[in-house]
Structures are given as structure tokens and as C-alpha cells.
Scaffold this motif. Structure first.
Motif, PDB file in Angstrom:
ATOM      1  N   LEU A 262       0.912  -1.262   0.107  1.00 60.89           N
ATOM      2  CA  LEU A 262      -0.079  -0.087  -0.006  1.00 60.89           C
ATOM      3  C   LEU A 262       0.785   1.405  -0.005  1.00 60.89           C
ATOM      4  O   LEU A 262       0.646   2.248  -0.805  1.00 60.89           O
ATOM      5  CB  LEU A 262      -0.752  -0.011   1.207  1.00 60.89           C
ATOM      6  CG  LEU A 262      -1.759   1.119   1.368  1.00 60.89           C
ATOM      7  CD1 LEU A 262      -2.752   1.199   0.316  1.00 60.89           C
ATOM      8  CD2 LEU A 262      -2.579   0.927   2.615  1.00 60.89           C
ATOM      9  N   ALA A 263       1.890   1.238   0.871  1.00 63.46           N
ATOM     10  CA  ALA A 263       2.691   2.321   1.029  1.00 63.46           C
ATOM     11  C   ALA A 263       3.715   2.821  -0.510  1.00 63.46           C
ATOM     12  O   ALA A 263       3.730   3.690  -0.789  1.00 63.46           O
ATOM     13  CB  ALA A 263       3.694   2.262   2.143  1.00 63.46           C
ATOM     14  N   THR A 264       3.963   1.559  -0.988  1.00 65.93           N
ATOM     15  CA  THR A 264       4.602   1.694  -2.013  1.00 65.93           C
ATOM     16  C   THR A 264       3.992   1.996  -3.436  1.00 65.93           C
ATOM     17  O   THR A 264       4.257   2.971  -3.977  1.00 65.93           O
ATOM     18  CB  THR A 264       5.443   0.108  -2.497  1.00 65.93           C
ATOM     19  OG1 THR A 264       6.275  -0.378  -1.385  1.00 65.93           O
ATOM     20  CG2 THR A 264       6.215   0.129  -3.823  1.00 65.93           C
ATOM     21  N   THR A 265       2.530   1.809  -3.392  1.00 66.38           N
ATOM     22  CA  THR A 265       1.752   2.210  -4.429  1.00 66.38           C
ATOM     23  C   THR A 265       1.692   3.621  -4.236  1.00 66.38           C
ATOM     24  O   THR A 265       1.408   4.348  -5.138  1.00 66.38           O
ATOM     25  CB  THR A 265       0.454   1.404  -4.224  1.00 66.38           C
ATOM     26  OG1 THR A 265       1.032  -0.062  -4.395  1.00 66.38           O
ATOM     27  CG2 THR A 265      -0.639   1.832  -5.566  1.00 66.38           C
ATOM     28  N   ALA A 266       1.430   4.031  -2.779  1.00 64.09           N
ATOM     29  CA  ALA A 266       0.947   5.455  -2.649  1.00 64.09           C
ATOM     30  C   ALA A 266       2.144   6.320  -3.291  1.00 64.09           C
ATOM     31  O   ALA A 266       1.828   7.174  -3.833  1.00 64.09           O
ATOM     32  CB  ALA A 266       0.512   5.613  -1.337  1.00 64.09           C
ATOM     33  N   SER A 267       3.161   5.919  -2.907  1.00 70.14           N
ATOM     34  CA  SER A 267       4.476   6.459  -3.167  1.00 70.14           C
ATOM     35  C   SER A 267       4.656   6.699  -4.649  1.00 70.14           C
ATOM     36  O   SER A 267       4.982   7.929  -5.200  1.00 70.14           O
ATOM     37  CB  SER A 267       5.946   5.785  -2.669  1.00 70.14           C
ATOM     38  OG  SER A 267       5.876   5.990  -1.390  1.00 70.14           O
ATOM     39  N   GLN A 268       4.560   5.702  -5.528  1.00 70.24           N
ATOM     40  CA  GLN A 268       4.550   5.697  -6.937  1.00 70.24           C
ATOM     41  C   GLN A 268       3.554   6.671  -7.567  1.00 70.24           C
ATOM     42  O   GLN A 268       3.784   7.263  -8.340  1.00 70.24           O
ATOM     43  CB  GLN A 268       4.281   4.226  -7.362  1.00 70.24           C
ATOM     44  CG  GLN A 268       5.768   3.341  -7.115  1.00 70.24           C
ATOM     45  CD  GLN A 268       5.340   1.682  -7.448  1.00 70.24           C
ATOM     46  OE1 GLN A 268       4.261   1.410  -7.426  1.00 70.24           O
ATOM     47  NE2 GLN A 268       6.483   0.995  -7.465  1.00 70.24           N
ATOM     48  N   LEU A 269       2.130   6.707  -6.941  1.00 69.46           N
ATOM     49  CA  LEU A 269       1.149   7.382  -7.411  1.00 69.46           C
ATOM     50  C   LEU A 269       1.563   8.845  -7.336  1.00 69.46           C
ATOM     51  O   LEU A 269       0.960   9.710  -8.320  1.00 69.46           O
ATOM     52  CB  LEU A 269      -0.275   7.006  -6.856  1.00 69.46           C
ATOM     53  CG  LEU A 269      -1.004   5.711  -7.173  1.00 69.46           C
ATOM     54  CD1 LEU A 269      -1.858   5.503  -6.216  1.00 69.46           C
ATOM     55  CD2 LEU A 269      -1.315   5.737  -8.553  1.00 69.46           C
ATOM     56  N   ARG A 270       2.370   9.132  -6.306  1.00 72.15           N
ATOM     57  CA  ARG A 270       2.595  10.571  -6.085  1.00 72.15           C
ATOM     58  C   ARG A 270       3.590  11.114  -7.012  1.00 72.15           C
ATOM     59  O   ARG A 270       3.943  12.465  -6.908  1.00 72.15           O
ATOM     60  CB  ARG A 270       2.867  10.749  -4.604  1.00 72.15           C
ATOM     61  CG  ARG A 270       1.768  10.904  -3.411  1.00 72.15           C
ATOM     62  CD  ARG A 270       1.085  11.977  -3.554  1.00 72.15           C
ATOM     63  NE  ARG A 270       1.553  13.215  -3.202  1.00 72.15           N
ATOM     64  CZ  ARG A 270       1.554  13.690  -1.752  1.00 72.15           C
ATOM     65  NH1 ARG A 270       1.071  13.038  -0.968  1.00 72.15           N
ATOM     66  NH2 ARG A 270       2.501  14.772  -1.824  1.00 72.15           N
ATOM     67  N   LEU A 271       4.432  10.290  -7.516  1.00 71.39           N
ATOM     68  CA  LEU A 271       5.626  10.758  -8.308  1.00 71.39           C
ATOM     69  C   LEU A 271       5.290  11.565  -9.561  1.00 71.39           C
ATOM     70  O   LEU A 271       3.997  11.291 -10.259  1.00 71.39           O
ATOM     71  CB  LEU A 271       6.356   9.268  -8.934  1.00 71.39           C
ATOM     72  CG  LEU A 271       7.267   8.636  -7.774  1.00 71.39           C
ATOM     73  CD1 LEU A 271       7.840   7.246  -8.295  1.00 71.39           C
ATOM     74  CD2 LEU A 271       8.236   9.408  -7.227  1.00 71.39           C
TER      75      LEU A 271
END
Ligand SMILES: Cc1cc2nc3c(=O)[nH]c(=O)nc-3n(C[C@H](O)[C@H](O)[C@H](O)COP(=O)(O)O)c2cc1C
Length: 196
Positions: free
Chosen positions: A187-196
Motif C-alpha cells: 500500500l505504501a509503495t503504491t501510494a509513493s509511486q502514485l505521487r511521483l
């Protein structure tokens, strides 16, 4: 970046899972977990609880949902569905739905049951429904996680789960634990990638 870990727990099993998911979230650089809970609901409409719970994390507010970049939502299974206190809070989120505040944010769900076939999957899937209405991006657990194949208790492709036993005394198994951690990290990795 913060991920909201919002849960209800009466006997502590979902609370333990929430802490594992929060640890998994914080495995990802620059991401922190914000733990929140909801008060019990009372059949007496006028009954009120203190604003600060006696123990555990603070009660959630709509601002918590607005401010966080992702959501892990946890509930005990009750008759194959999420518990009323959590649903009660979700039913107060119309303003966020109208503004689209949660649209595009990633989300994942988790639950605990007393019995193995007591409705983990139905609870997890039904917890996704309001999140889909909000436009959230639902994440499950991929079968590349070996524990999903070998577990003899909780752990599903729809989200993390735990079989607590009829006396709520079964410890979280190693497989269940690793699946909670990996769901939080995913979940955290996906949130980080979506914010890039
Ligand atoms: C009203 C009620 C309904 C429940 N329904 C189910 C159920 O459908 N299936 C099941 O396996 N356990 C059921 N349980 C047991 C809880 O899901 C289980 O004890 C869970 O681990 C509680 O989580 P907690 O320790 O975080 O409160 C129910 C418990 C209550 C109080």
C-alpha cells in the motif's frame, strides 16, 4: 506521506493486525502510518463517548481521510460483514464523496474472524464497496506472496485476515503476520509511486 490505518476492534485481534500493517507501511522510505479508530455505536442515540478513547489511537476524523495518501481499513467480521461502528463512520463521509477527496488514492482491507470459514472473504469484499464508490484504488495480496499458498489460517488475495479462534486467543500466525506486513508495504509503495 501518510497512510491512514483505520480500524475497529473490540477484542484486540484487528488492533494487532493494524499494528503489523502500520509496520509494513513504515518499511517504505518517507511513508508513515497514522493509526485511528472509531467509537462503538450505542443503541441509545443520545449516548456519547469521551472524545479521547481510554486506550489506543484517537478517533478518526474526516480530516484524517482527507489528509492521508492511502487507507488501510480493518474490521472484525460480524455476520460475514464489517462491524457497525466502522460502517457508521463510513456513512458520515458523504462530503468527501461529493468532493472526490479520496478518488485515486490506494486502499486495502483487513479483517479477523473467530472461525476459518466464518466470512473473511465476504467481509473483505464488502468493505471494498464503499471505497470503490469513493473512487479509491483497491489493492489485494498477489499470489507471488508464498504465504498465501501455504497458510492454514488467515490470508486471502482480497486482503489480510486472521483466524482468532472462538475465545479470541489464537496468536497471529507467522503467515498471517507476513501477509499483514506485505500488504502494508504494498500500500505504501503504491501510494509513493502514485505521487511521483
Ligand atoms: C456480533 C458478532 C458477530 C460475529 N460474526 C462472526 C462471523 O460471521 N464469523 C466469524 O468467524 N466470527 C464472527 N464473530 C467473531 C469476531 O469476528 C472475532 O472474534 C474477531 O476476531 C474479533 O476481532 P477483534 O478482536 O478485533 O474485536 C462475530 C462476533 C460478534 C460480536
Amino acid at each position: 506521506m501518510e497512510i491512514l490505518v483505520l480500524y475497529y476492534s473490540r477484542n484486540g485481534s484487528v488492533a494487532k493486525m493494524a499494528q503489523l500493517i502500520a509496520r509494513g507501511i513504515e518499511e517504505v522510505d518517507g511513508v508513515t502510518a497514522r493509526l485511528r479508530t472509531v467509537p462503538s455505536v450505542s443503541p441509545v442515540c443520545t449516548a456519547v463517548e469521551d472524545d479521547i478513547p481510554a486506550q489506543g489511537p484517537p478517533y478518526v476524523s474526516l480530516d484524517d481521510l482527507q489528509q492521508c495518501q492511502g487507507l488501510a481499513l480493518g474490521s472484525p467480521t460480524r455476520f460475514g460483514n464489517m462491524a457497525a461502528p466502522l460502517k457508521y463512520f463510513i456513512d458520515t463521509t458523504s462530503a468527501l464523496w461529493l468532493s472526490g477527496a479520496l478518488s485515486g488514492k490506494p486502499a486495502a482491507v483487513f479483517t479477523s474472524t473467530s472461525t476459518l470459514h466464518g466470512g473473511q472473504e465476504s467481509t473483505l469484499l464488502s468493505m471494498m464497496l464503499p471505497l470503490l464508490h469513493h473512487g479509491m484504488l483497491l489493492l489485494g495480496i498477489p499470489y507471488s506472496e508464498a504465504d498465501l499458498v501455504t497458510t492454514t489460517s488467515g490470508g486471502t488475495p482480497y486482503g489480510a485476515s486472521h483466524m482468532a479462534g472462538t475465545d479470541s486467543d489464537q496468536p497471529i500466525s507467522q503467515e498471517e503476520k507476513r501477509l499483514c506486513l506485505s500488504l502494508g508495504t504494498r500500500l505504501a509503495t503504491t501510494a509513493s509511486q502514485l505521487r511521483l
